[in-house]
Design a protein around this motif. Structure first.
Motif, PDB file in Angstrom:
ATOM      1  N   THR A   1      -3.480  44.653  -1.140  1.00  0.00           N
ATOM      2  CA  THR A   1      -2.679  43.583  -0.548  1.00  0.00           C
ATOM      3  C   THR A   1      -3.563  42.354  -0.429  1.00  0.00           C
ATOM      4  O   THR A   1      -4.739  42.387  -0.788  1.00  0.00           O
ATOM      5  N   LYS A   2      -3.005  41.278   0.094  1.00  0.00           N
ATOM      6  CA  LYS A   2      -3.805  40.054   0.241  1.00  0.00           C
ATOM      7  C   LYS A   2      -4.949  40.249   1.225  1.00  0.00           C
ATOM      8  O   LYS A   2      -5.953  39.529   1.172  1.00  0.00           O
ATOM      9  N   ASP A   3      -4.832  41.214   2.135  1.00  0.00           N
ATOM     10  CA  ASP A   3      -5.848  41.421   3.173  1.00  0.00           C
ATOM     11  C   ASP A   3      -6.712  42.655   2.958  1.00  0.00           C
ATOM     12  O   ASP A   3      -7.796  42.751   3.542  1.00  0.00           O
TER      13      ASP A   3
ATOM     14  N   SER B   1       0.765  36.287  -0.174  1.00  0.00           N
ATOM     15  CA  SER B   1       1.549  37.303  -0.866  1.00  0.00           C
ATOM     16  C   SER B   1       1.997  38.394   0.097  1.00  0.00           C
ATOM     17  O   SER B   1       1.248  38.813   0.968  1.00  0.00           O
ATOM     18  N   GLU B   2       3.226  38.854  -0.091  1.00  0.00           N
ATOM     19  CA  GLU B   2       3.746  39.972   0.688  1.00  0.00           C
ATOM     20  C   GLU B   2       3.845  41.235  -0.161  1.00  0.00           C
ATOM     21  O   GLU B   2       4.341  42.260   0.292  1.00  0.00           O
ATOM     22  N   ALA B   3       3.412  41.146  -1.410  1.00  0.00           N
ATOM     23  CA  ALA B   3       3.503  42.290  -2.321  1.00  0.00           C
ATOM     24  C   ALA B   3       2.448  43.346  -1.995  1.00  0.00           C
ATOM     25  O   ALA B   3       1.432  43.068  -1.365  1.00  0.00           O
ATOM     26  N   ARG B   4       2.713  44.562  -2.475  1.00  0.00           N
ATOM     27  CA  ARG B   4       1.762  45.672  -2.314  1.00  0.00           C
ATOM     28  C   ARG B   4       1.491  46.275  -3.684  1.00  0.00           C
ATOM     29  O   ARG B   4       2.414  46.765  -4.338  1.00  0.00           O
ATOM     30  N   GLY B   5       0.246  46.194  -4.111  1.00  0.00           N
ATOM     31  CA  GLY B   5      -0.131  46.786  -5.383  1.00  0.00           C
ATOM     32  C   GLY B   5      -0.467  48.253  -5.226  1.00  0.00           C
ATOM     33  O   GLY B   5      -1.064  48.661  -4.228  1.00  0.00           O
ATOM     34  N   ILE B   6      -0.085  49.071  -6.213  1.00  0.00           N
ATOM     35  CA  ILE B   6      -0.393  50.496  -6.174  1.00  0.00           C
ATOM     36  C   ILE B   6      -0.970  50.938  -7.521  1.00  0.00           C
ATOM     37  O   ILE B   6      -0.644  50.377  -8.564  1.00  0.00           O
TER      38      ILE B   6
ATOM     39  N   GLY C   1       2.054  52.042   4.430  1.00  0.00           N
ATOM     40  CA  GLY C   1       1.385  50.989   5.174  1.00  0.00           C
ATOM     41  C   GLY C   1       0.537  50.076   4.307  1.00  0.00           C
ATOM     42  O   GLY C   1       0.016  50.474   3.264  1.00  0.00           O
ATOM     43  N   ARG C   2       0.353  48.853   4.794  1.00  0.00           N
ATOM     44  CA  ARG C   2      -0.400  47.835   4.073  1.00  0.00           C
ATOM     45  C   ARG C   2      -1.895  47.885   4.381  1.00  0.00           C
ATOM     46  O   ARG C   2      -2.701  47.353   3.627  1.00  0.00           O
TER      47      ARG C   2
END
Length: 354
Positions: A51-53, A116-121, A171-172
């Protein structure tokens, strides 16, 4: 003639804009979004989340899973299992935009991008084969009339985004995955607690028999508690101790923060003693006056020298279990536990009557 040319130009611009920016709708045949994962779901050995964080990796197999960036701190098997089942259950329903400028609306943009609110997997088998990778976007409520929802996503290597049947709720941040429950004990069995403040104040609460109300030593005359169970609440820190975050020690410099260091001790009727060493950090920028400052703790367990014979064995076993979990770790406390381990007598009392 000039007017006619203007009309033609406008029509041409509209056609060009439509051709360039309107996504073609592609209807899916409900194939799995990640077919390799469906075929080899039992072979997954690593899950990467971006994620961005945060960027972190969960690795393991069977009942043993942990987060690499947290020195392998345990993740519940059921958390991993639910995640894999949710991702494997995603079925493509409808193709959406392939234009990068429109990804953000579906939250399938670069997960590491600013805001960004996206979540990469990324999911890898134990033999290293990639079983699925992409970006998980926002949820679509009520995809079907029966209430089932959907999820927008974009697979790695595919410019087109998709609406998929199925919902994912992972979860992020690493803390959302960790097994945050450290121990659970009955606060009614706390015989005595002692909170030592850095300024020398000591708060001591006692009860004579299990379950009765706690009484605070040296309660000022003519003063009353804010609530009827004010003193009992300080023992609730042992009821279900869950952390907000965890790091392998040494993470914080407890000695350098001696001016803001507290010691909280909870002794049980069976002789078990829990000890919390707590430091208070400055509030982060942007925190409101209502926010509590971050508090980190080290937790240990031992046996009281005067532990009763009929409780010593049980207390010894519990102390061993707790120390096996807490040794070498430092915990960011939840706000309530931070308050309970640092409270003063004055904090528990109603305002003095004038």
């Amino acid at each position: 003639g000039l007017a006619a040319l203007t009309v033609v130009a406008v029509i041409g611009a509209i056609v060009s804009l439509a051709r360039d920016s309107t996504p073609i709708t592609v209807v899916g045949d409900r194939e799995p979004a990640f077919p390799k994962l469906v075929e080899r779901i039992n072979d997954v050995g690593a899950i990467e989340i971006t994620t961005k964080d945060h960027r972190f990796t969960i690795t393991g197999e069977g009942d043993g899973w942990g987060i690499e960036e947290k020195n392998g701190y345990p993740v519940k098997r059921e958390t991993v299992r639910n995640f894999l089942l949710e991702i494997a259950s995603l079925r493509l329903v409808e193709g959406k935009t392939a234009l990068a400028g429109r990804y953000k609306h579906l939250q399938v943009e670069d997960p590491e991008g600013e805001d960004s609110e996206a979540r990469g997997i990324r999911l890898l088998a134990r033999d290293g084969e990639q079983l699925g990778a992409g970006v998980i976007g926002r949820r679509k409520f009520f995809l079907y009339v029966d209430g089932r929802g959907g999820t927008y996503l974009r697979r790695e290597g595919d410019k087109r985004s998709w609406l998929a049947e199925g919902e994912v709720n992972f979860g992020r941040a690493p803390a959302n995955w960790l097994d945050r429950n450290v121990f659970e004990l009955d606060p009614k069995l706390v015989k005595r607690y002692t909170l030592k403040h850095p300024d020398g104040e000591v708060v001591t609460g006692r009860r004579v028999t299990p379950g009765e109300k706690v009484e605070i030593d040296g309660l000022p005359e003519q003063r009353t508690y804010k609530t009827d169970n004010e003193a009992d609440r300080l023992a609730l820190v042992v009821e279900r101790f869950e952390f907000a975050d965890v790091e392998p020690g040494p993470h914080q410099d407890f000695d350098a923060l001696a001016d803001s260091r507290y010691f909280a001790e909870y002794e049980f009727f069976n002789g078990l003693v829990l000890k919390f060493e707590v430091i208070t950090l400055p509030k982060p920028d942007g925190a409101s006056r209502f926010d509590e400052p971050p508090r980190w703790a080290r937790v240990t367990a031992e046996i009281a020298t005067d532990a009763p014979d009929d409780g010593r064995a049980e207390a010894t076993q519990k102390a061993l279990e707790i120390n096996q979990k807490t040794k070498g770790w430092e915990y960011l406390l939840e706000e309530l536990d931070g308050l309970r381990t640092t409270k003063s007598v004055e904090d528990m009392l109603a305002p003095a009557k004038s």
